[in-house]
Design a protein around this motif. Structure first.
Motif, PDB file in Angstrom:
ATOM      1  N   LEU A 292      41.043  43.536  30.403  1.00  0.00           N
ATOM      2  CA  LEU A 292      40.097  42.430  30.240  1.00  0.00           C
ATOM      3  C   LEU A 292      40.130  41.452  31.399  1.00  0.00           C
ATOM      4  O   LEU A 292      39.540  40.375  31.318  1.00  0.00           O
ATOM      5  N   ARG A 293      40.781  41.792  32.484  1.00  0.00           N
ATOM      6  CA  ARG A 293      41.022  40.840  33.571  1.00  0.00           C
ATOM      7  C   ARG A 293      39.738  40.420  34.279  1.00  0.00           C
ATOM      8  O   ARG A 293      39.689  39.340  34.875  1.00  0.00           O
ATOM      9  N   PHE A 294      38.692  41.243  34.264  1.00  0.00           N
ATOM     10  CA  PHE A 294      37.461  40.923  34.991  1.00  0.00           C
ATOM     11  C   PHE A 294      36.506  40.053  34.188  1.00  0.00           C
ATOM     12  O   PHE A 294      35.511  39.586  34.732  1.00  0.00           O
ATOM     13  N   LEU A 295      36.773  39.835  32.914  1.00  0.00           N
ATOM     14  CA  LEU A 295      35.875  39.066  32.068  1.00  0.00           C
ATOM     15  C   LEU A 295      36.207  37.590  32.117  1.00  0.00           C
ATOM     16  O   LEU A 295      37.354  37.203  32.406  1.00  0.00           O
ATOM     17  N   ASN A 296      35.218  36.746  31.840  1.00  0.00           N
ATOM     18  CA  ASN A 296      35.482  35.310  31.769  1.00  0.00           C
ATOM     19  C   ASN A 296      36.112  34.971  30.425  1.00  0.00           C
ATOM     20  O   ASN A 296      36.316  35.845  29.573  1.00  0.00           O
TER      21      ASN A 296
END
Length: 453
Positions: free
Chosen positions: A173-177
């Motif tokens: 989930l690192r790329f999500l805000n």
């Protein structure tokens, strides 16, 4: 000639006496002393200030620290380490990482603290047996976990990721805000997804806003994790060559869809795929027709104009200039192709240089360029928020069903389909669109998820 003025006779006889200061001037000097004494600290006044420092404000002493503590105007950031690990020495911290003592999100900050002290991933791996990939996964997953701690996310759901497999899930989930992470995390827990499923979910949520304008996009909700995943599978089904291969992917999309509008769109697509697989004729949806542009849409390439053998110089009109500017824009009156000379009937301030494409060359005499600030206002769906140039032919103004036209609405130039204009009773427009030009875009600057890994 140099002339010297003679002194006044009264000034050359008798002793010279200093004229006493007037009362007003004396008051002004006293006032000056008082103001200087108020502004300047003691001992720092200008020459001539009162020696006793009369009227000065008292100096404010510097702030004092609590007893037994040193006063520090700069406060260091709080220690990111958990309280149980703050007083450990280097050997003990390495032992915690080597033996994985405690919960993973508690000892993960130890990796960052060792890096700040000069340790490299290789040296940490040598001392603890923890690979560089695992170190990175733990650090990133702990940061994602910290971002979930808010009023919008229940604390009891965080315990779902306390197990050793929690970092694998949160890492995806690192790329999500922050908002997307909360939605994706709840969907992950409800569906009991594994790391591969979380990766597919995260990429679909990241990609969904960029697909604005694609076929079927409006039916799905961007705030729903299930809809984003369903739309990704919906798009994937359209890439299948055989209709039989589309149906399984659409069924997978139907399994995760959440909103009713998206469910209806997927079910309609399944029904049409089944008919096509059976050899039946299926009519094209009106939404599919409206989603496609009826004129060529070209994106310029870097260096394309400089490498073109023929270029065109066309007058440019802003969308806020109105239809009068379209009619007043100069027209080409004469051309010398051998020497590259173009003669127009009047002067103009804004010009566009375009390659000599055949559709544009055919209407060059009456061509005009309309500059739109946002390409999303075009009558077909476009996901890009970028300026575009609309090349139009002023000679063709009669509206037909299949054409695209430029006209004025609300004081601005707009682009509309001929079908819509005829429904509104409009039979004449300012010009007919020939092509749409989009600005160059460096595709190599787009970083995909695999590169971050």
């Amino acid at each position: 000639m140099l002339s010297v003025s003679h002194p006044h006779p009264a000034a050359s006889t008798g002793p010279r006496h200093r004229k006493p200061l007037s009362t007003a001037h004396h008051r002004r000097r006293r006032c000056t002393y008082t103001i200087a004494a108020l502004i300047l600290p003691g001992g720092g006044g200008p020459r001539g200030s009162p020696p006793n420092g009369g009227g000065m404000l008292p100096r404010t002493p510097p702030p004092t620290a609590p007893p037994g503590q040193l006063y520090q105007p700069f406060h260091p950031p709080p220690n990111p380490l958990p309280e149980t690990y703050r007083n450990l020495d280097l050997t003990e911290r390495l032992a915690v990482l080597r033996d994985r003592m405690g919960r993973w999100y508690e000892y993960a900050p130890l990796i960052s603290s060792l890096s700040r002290e000069g340790f490299t991933p290789a040296s940490i791996e040598e001392a603890t047996g923890m690979s560089g990939v695992e170190q990175n996964r733990l650090v990133v997953a702990s940061q994602v976990r910290d971002s979930l701690i808010s009023d919008d996310f229940p604390d009891d759901l965080l315990h779902y990721f306390d197990s050793y497999g929690g970092p694998d899930l949160l890492y995806e989930l690192r790329f999500l805000n922050a908002r997307q992470r909360i939605v994706a995390t709840k969907h992950t827990i409800e569906r009991r997804l594994e790391s591969k499923g979380v990766r597919e979910l995260a990429r679909s949520m990241k990609d969904f806003p960029q697909r604005r304008g694609d076929e079927g996009w409006d039916a799905f909700d961007r705030h729903s994790a299930g809809d984003c995943l369903a739309y990704a599978r919906f798009r994937l089904s359209r890439e299948a060559i055989a209709n039989e291969d589309r149906i399984p992917e659409l069924e997978r999309s139907l399994d995760v869809v959440e909103t009713e509008s998206a469910r209806a769109r997927v079910e309609l697509e399944i029904e049409r795929a089944i008919k096509k697989a059976a050899g039946e004729e299926v009519e094209e949806l009106e939404a599919e027709i409206d989603a496609r542009p009826a004129v060529p849409v070209v994106r310029l390439m870097y260096g394309e104009i400089s490498e073109a053998s023929i270029v065109l110089l066309l007058p440019v009109v802003k969308e806020t200039d109105g239809v009068k500017a379209v009619d007043l824009a100069p027209r080409r009156s004469q051309t010398d192709a051998d020497l590259g000379i173009v003669e127009v009937d009047k002067g103009w301030a804004r010009w566009a240089v375009l390659p000599g494409w055949a559709p544009v060359m055919a209407v060059a005499d009456e061509a005009v360029v309309i500059e739109l600030a946002d390409g999303r206002v075009l009558p077909w769906r476009s996901a890009e928020n970028e300026r575009v140039l609309v090349v139009a032919d002023r000679k063709r103004k009669e509206v037909v069903d299949e054409g695209i036209y430029v006209l004025e609405k609300g004081g601005k130039l707009v682009v509309e389909r001929g079908k819509k204009l005829l429904e509104e009773g409009i039979s004449q427009a300012a010009a007919e669109v020939v092509t749409v030009v989009r600005p160059p875009k460096d595709e190599e600057d787009i970083i995909v998820g695999d590169e971050w890994d």
